[in-house]
Design an enzyme around this catalytic site. Structure first.
Site, PDB file in Angstrom:
ATOM      1  N   CYS A 135       0.842  -1.198   0.000  1.00 61.12           N
ATOM      2  CA  CYS A 135       0.000   0.000   0.000  1.00 61.12           C
ATOM      3  C   CYS A 135       0.875   1.245   0.000  1.00 61.12           C
ATOM      4  CB  CYS A 135      -0.909   0.005   1.222  1.00 61.12           C
ATOM      5  SG  CYS A 135      -1.868   1.528   1.418  1.00 61.12           S
ATOM      6  N   CYS A 158      -0.861   4.637  -6.236  1.00 63.31           N
ATOM      7  CA  CYS A 158      -1.920   3.940  -5.493  1.00 63.31           C
ATOM      8  C   CYS A 158      -2.124   2.600  -6.174  1.00 63.31           C
ATOM      9  CB  CYS A 158      -3.212   4.746  -5.493  1.00 63.31           C
ATOM     10  SG  CYS A 158      -4.588   3.884  -4.686  1.00 63.31           S
TER      11      CYS A 158
END
Length: 241
Positions: A85, A204
């Site tokens: 992440c 992302c």
């Protein structure tokens, strides 16, 4: 003798973790079960939303949950840890302080690839696409500016479209739309637009899911997850000797 293995901290979100693992498996070019890499995946879907915490919309801190996963990966004997992440790299220094096991730093690796593919002399303005939390953390801004580029953030309207791609499309319905995705990239690259970027970083992993589904090699885009995949495979294969 047991082979070295690495640990993947995932579940942020699950579709993005699946994408990363699928790309790692493909990048090994294995022709038998034994030629694949050895790894353990913590698909910890219980990790609270990183952006909501970072920007103060939630008191639900993701750090303890991920710290527990890191401690488990260390106890299991992982050779290195992959944090899938981008936004969670807000906690990177605190994570690394918990263990002697090296944790790969996806934003830094993405900027290294940026410097090789689009050197600062030929590209000046680098646009960032990611969560509001990643922007607020400054992780990419620091790395991009340190490498000699101008860091460009999308305006509010563009950020809303990026956020919608992340939360409504990939995390929400799972329906991926090429036109919605490509229009954001082209608007950020438009020389006459508010961003006028020379190159873009997809920071992302939900955007990386879109990039996997709709590769656009004609555009100057660095996909941080794709870079992480390459670094993962290189390091894991080096450990196997």
């Amino acid at each position: 003798m047991k082979r070295p293995f690495f640990a993947v901290l995932g579940g942020m979100g699950t579709l993005a973790t699946e994408s990363y693992v699928r790309l790692v498996d493909a990048a090994t070019h294995a022709h038998s079960d034994q030629e694949y890499l050895d790894y353990v995946v913590f698909n910890d879907a219980s990790v609270p939303d990183r952006t909501a915490f970072i920007i103060g919309e939630s008191d639900d801190n993701p750090f303890p949950v991920l710290a527990d996963d890191i401690e488990k990966a260390t106890a299991m004997g992982a050779s290195f840890i992959v944090l899938t992440c981008n936004t969670a790299h807000y906690f990177y220094d605190r994570f690394q302080a918990l263990t002697d096991v090296p944790i790969l730093h996806m934003p830094r690796e993405a900027v290294k690839r940026l410097s090789k593919s689009y050197p600062a002399g030929s590209a000046t303005r680098v646009g960032f696409l990611g969560t509001v939390g990643s922007r607020a953390s400054g992780v990419y801004k620091h790395a991009v500016e340190e490498a000699g580029y101008t860091f460009v953030e999308p305006d509010d309207a563009l950020q809303q479209r990026i956020t919608s791609l992340i939360y409504d499309d990939v995390k929400g319905t799972g329906e991926l739309n090429l036109a919605r995705y490509e229009s954001v990239l082209r608007d950020m690259l438009d020389p006459a637009g508010p961003c006028a970027c020379d190159a873009l970083i997809l920071g992302c992993t939900e955007l990386s899911v879109l990039n996997e589904a709709f590769p656009l090699p004609q555009l100057p885009v660095i996909d941080a997850q794709a870079v992480l995949v390459d670094v993962t495979v290189e390091r894991a294969e080096a450990l196997r000797g």
